[in-house]
Enzyme design. Structure first.
Site, PDB file in Angstrom:
ATOM      1  N   SER A   1      39.536  36.929  40.059  1.00 21.02           N
ATOM      2  CA  SER A   1      38.227  37.345  40.541  1.00 21.02           C
ATOM      3  C   SER A   1      37.098  37.411  39.539  1.00 21.02           C
ATOM      4  O   SER A   1      35.942  37.537  39.922  1.00 21.02           O
ATOM      5  CB  SER A   1      38.351  38.712  41.221  1.00 21.02           C
ATOM      6  OG  SER A   1      39.239  38.651  42.296  1.00 21.02           O
TER       7      SER A   1
ATOM      8  N   LYS B   1      29.296  44.501  39.966  1.00 20.73           N
ATOM      9  CA  LYS B   1      30.011  44.246  41.205  1.00 20.73           C
ATOM     10  C   LYS B   1      30.127  45.525  42.030  1.00 20.73           C
ATOM     11  O   LYS B   1      30.354  46.610  41.478  1.00 20.73           O
ATOM     12  CB  LYS B   1      31.405  43.698  40.868  1.00 20.73           C
ATOM     13  CG  LYS B   1      32.279  43.338  42.062  1.00 20.73           C
ATOM     14  CD  LYS B   1      33.611  42.821  41.556  1.00 20.73           C
ATOM     15  CE  LYS B   1      34.563  42.452  42.686  1.00 20.73           C
ATOM     16  NZ  LYS B   1      35.846  41.946  42.168  1.00 20.73           N
TER      17      LYS B   1
ATOM     18  N   SER C   1      36.785  37.547  43.719  1.00 21.44           N
ATOM     19  CA  SER C   1      35.981  38.510  44.433  1.00 21.44           C
ATOM     20  C   SER C   1      34.675  38.869  43.737  1.00 21.44           C
ATOM     21  O   SER C   1      33.864  39.607  44.303  1.00 21.44           O
ATOM     22  CB  SER C   1      36.804  39.790  44.661  1.00 21.44           C
ATOM     23  OG  SER C   1      37.204  40.363  43.439  1.00 21.44           O
TER      24      SER C   1
END
Length: 470
Positions: free
Chosen positions: A179, A80, A155
Site C-alpha cells: 500500500s 493518509k 491503499s
C-alpha cells in the site's frame, strides 16, 4: 512562482523558507490553490486542514524572528486518512467512521510536526485500507494523474496521486502488503516501507495484523523520503513492535571499500510479470552496474518453494477478519463496501493451514537471510504491470490469467519478512504510464536502498516528469 513551488521537493522548500526566498504562507497557499484547481479531477484529497494557513503564519513569524527552525519548517505535508490527526477528520474510508475526529496525532504525524512540517490535508484510501484501488462509499474513487481512467492504487492511492500531481510535496502512507509501494509505482513517485518496527504504528488503524503493517514516507525525491524517514524512526513506548535499534544501520556505511553487490530478479517467485516491467527492472540493474555496483541476475529458492502471496492470504484472513467483524457490528449493510464484504465472506483458515503458513513465513525469512549473506540488495518489480483501469479485477499478465491480488506478488514478501523496500520510477510504458522498480535490502539497512535509489535517480530517463492536468 506558484508552479515552481508545487513541483519543488520538500527539502528544497525547507531551504527556500530558511533563506527567506519564499514564506511558509506562500508555500501552503500555493498547494491549496493547486488542490482547488486540480483535485476535482483526481479526488485525492478528502479533508483540508482548516488551520493550515494559520500554522503557516506562525511558521513565518518564527522565520522572521530568527527562531531555531526544524528541518521541515513551514513545509506542508499530507496524511493518509487511516492515520490519526488531532482535531482533523480521520474517517478511514468508511461511513462507519464518518465524522470521527481523533484527540491526538499518530506518532508519525506528531514527529513530522516537531520537525516543523504543517499538516495540509488528509488523502483518500479504500475502505479500511484494504484494497488495491482507493475507492469507498464515503469519499469516492481516486484517479491517476497520468490517466484519469486508471487507478492510483491502494491503499495509499490518494497520497500517491496528490504527490504526483503537485498537490503535496510529501506524505505519509501505510503498507500491509503493497500500500505504500504499489500506489507510488502507479503514479511514478518514490516511497519506502522501512524495516518492520522502524516507525511506530501508534495512531494507525486497523491495528491487525500489526506484524505486517508499516508506516512509510512518500515523495517525489529520494532525499525527501530519506529525510522524512529519519524524522519518524524510533520507538515511542507504545508500539511494542517499534524497533529500539534507532542508531543502528546495517547499510552502506559498513562496507565502504568494496562495490555493492546487487542481484536482480523478475521471475520466478513473484507470479507473472509483464515484459515491459521486466525490461525496466533489467534497465535499472544495468544502470547500477554502470554506476560501479556488482550486479547479476539471481534466483531465491525460498520464493520458489513458498509463494509469498499464498502464505500472506492464509495468515491475514485469520487475523483481520475478527477486526472487520468488530468494526461493522451493528451497522447496516449499506455502510459496508466491497473490501469488508469480501473479507467477511472468506472462509476461516484452518489451524493446520495457519501453522503451515507461519512455518512458510519463517522459511521465507530464512531464505532472504541467506540471500543477504551474499548480496547487499535486490532489484525487483513493484507491480507486475503498470496502473490498471478502474475496477479491473482480473488480468492477463505475460499470458497467465490472474486476479487482482496478484498485483501484490512482488511486494508482499517484504511484509511477511519485515524487510525494507523502496520504489522509484525508472521507465514508462508504451501507453505513457509510469513504471517503477523496487529496491530491497537486509533488515535495518535502509541506507543501502536509499543510496542505490539516489544513484538511479541521478541517471533516470524519466526524472522530473510531471503529469499534465491543467
Amino acid at each position: 512562482m506558484s508552479a515552481e513551488i508545487v513541483y519543488s521537493d520538500a527539502t528544497r522548500l525547507a531551504e527556500m523558507i530558511r533563506n527567506r526566498e519564499v514564506s511558509p504562507v506562500e508555500v501552503v497557499q500555493a498547494h491549496l490553490d493547486r488542490i482547488e484547481a486540480v483535485d476535482p479531477k483526481l479526488n485525492a484529497i478528502v479533508t483540508i486542514a482548516d488551520d493550515a494557513i494559520a500554522a503557516a503564519r506562525t511558521a513565518e513569524a518564527a522565520v522572521l524572528s530568527g527562531d531555531e527552525l526544524g528541518p521541515l519548517h513551514g513545509v506542508p505535508f499530507t496524511v493518509k486518512d487511516s492515520i490519526d490527526t488531532a482535531g482533523l477528520l480521520t474517517q478511514r474510508g468508511s461511513p462507519i467512521f464518518k465524522g470521527r475526529i481523533p484527540e491526538r496525532d499518530a506518532t508519525s504525524v506528531a514527529r513530522m510536526r516537531v520537525a516543523g512540517a504543517i499538516v495540509l490535508a488528509k488523502t483518500n484510501l479504500p475502505e479500511f485500507s484494504y484494497m488495491v484501488e482507493s475507492d469507498n462509499l464515503l469519499t469516492g474513487r481516486t484517479s491517476n494523474p497520468w490517466n484519469l481512467e486508471r487507478t492510483s492504487g491502494g491503499s495509499s492511492g490518494g497520497e500517491s496521486a496528490a504527490i504526483a500531481a503537485g498537490l503535496s510535496p510529501l506524505g505519509l502512507g501505510t503498507d500491509l502488503a503493497i500500500s505504500v509501494r504499489g500506489p507510488a509505482a502507479q503514479t511514478g513517485i518514490t516511497s519506502m516501507k522501512p524495516t518492520h518496527g522502524r516507525i511506530p504504528m501508534t495512531g494507525v488503524w486497523p491495528r491487525v495484523p500489526r506484524r505486517n503493517w508499516h508506516v512509510g514516507p512518500m515523495a517525489r525525491s529520494v532525499r525527501d523520503v530519506a529525510l522524512a524517514y529519519s524524522l519518524m524512526v524510533g520507538p515511542d513506548g507504545e508500539d511494542g513492535f517499534a524497533s529500539s535499534t534507532v542508531d543502528f544501520d546495517a547499510g552502506v556505511g559498513l562496507f565502504p571499500d568494496r562495490p555493492l553487490r546487487v542481484g536482480w530478479l523478475v521471475e520466478p517467485g513473484f507470479g507473472p510479470i509483464d515484459p515491459e516491467v521486466a525490461a525496466i527492472v533489467q534497465a535499472a540493474a544495468d544502470a547500477l552496474g554502470g554506476a560501479g555496483c556488482a550486479v547479476e541476475p539471481v534466483r531465491i529458492a525460498a520464493l520458489e518453494r513458498d509463494f509469498a502471496l499464498d502464505v500472506y492470504n492464509k495468515l491475514h484472513v485469520m487475523e483481520m477478519k475478527p477486526a472487520f467483524e468488530e468494526a461493522v457490528a451493528g451497522h447496516p449493510d449499506g455502510d459496508i463496501y466491497k473490501p469488508a464484504r469480501t473479507m467477511l465472506g472468506l472462509p476461516d483458515t484452518s489451524m493446520t493451514d495457519f501453522i503451515e503458513a507461519e512455518q512458510a513465513a519463517e522459511r521465507l525469512r530464512d531464505g532472504f537471510a541467506d540471500y543477504f549473506q551474499r548480496y547487499d540488495a535486490l532489484i525487483t518489480p513493484v507491480q507486475p504491470l503498470p496502473a490498471q483501469r478502474h475496477g479491473v479485477e482480473e488480468f492477463v499478465i505475460n499470458g497467465q490469467n490472474v486476479d487482482a491480488t496478484y498485483l501484490q506478488g512482488s511486494t508482499v514478501p517484504l511484509n511477511i519478512t519485515g524487510l525494507p523496500g523502496l520504489t522509484i520510477r525508472f521507465g514508462t510504458s508504451a501507453d505513457g504510464m509510469p513504471i517503477n522498480v523496487q529496491l530491497v535490502s537486509s533488515w535495518q539497512a535502509e541506507s543501502t536502498i536509499l543510496h542505490l535509489a539516489a544513484l538511479l535517480e541521478g541517471v533516470s530517463p524519466v526524472r522530473d516528469l510531471h503529469p499534465i492536468l491543467d
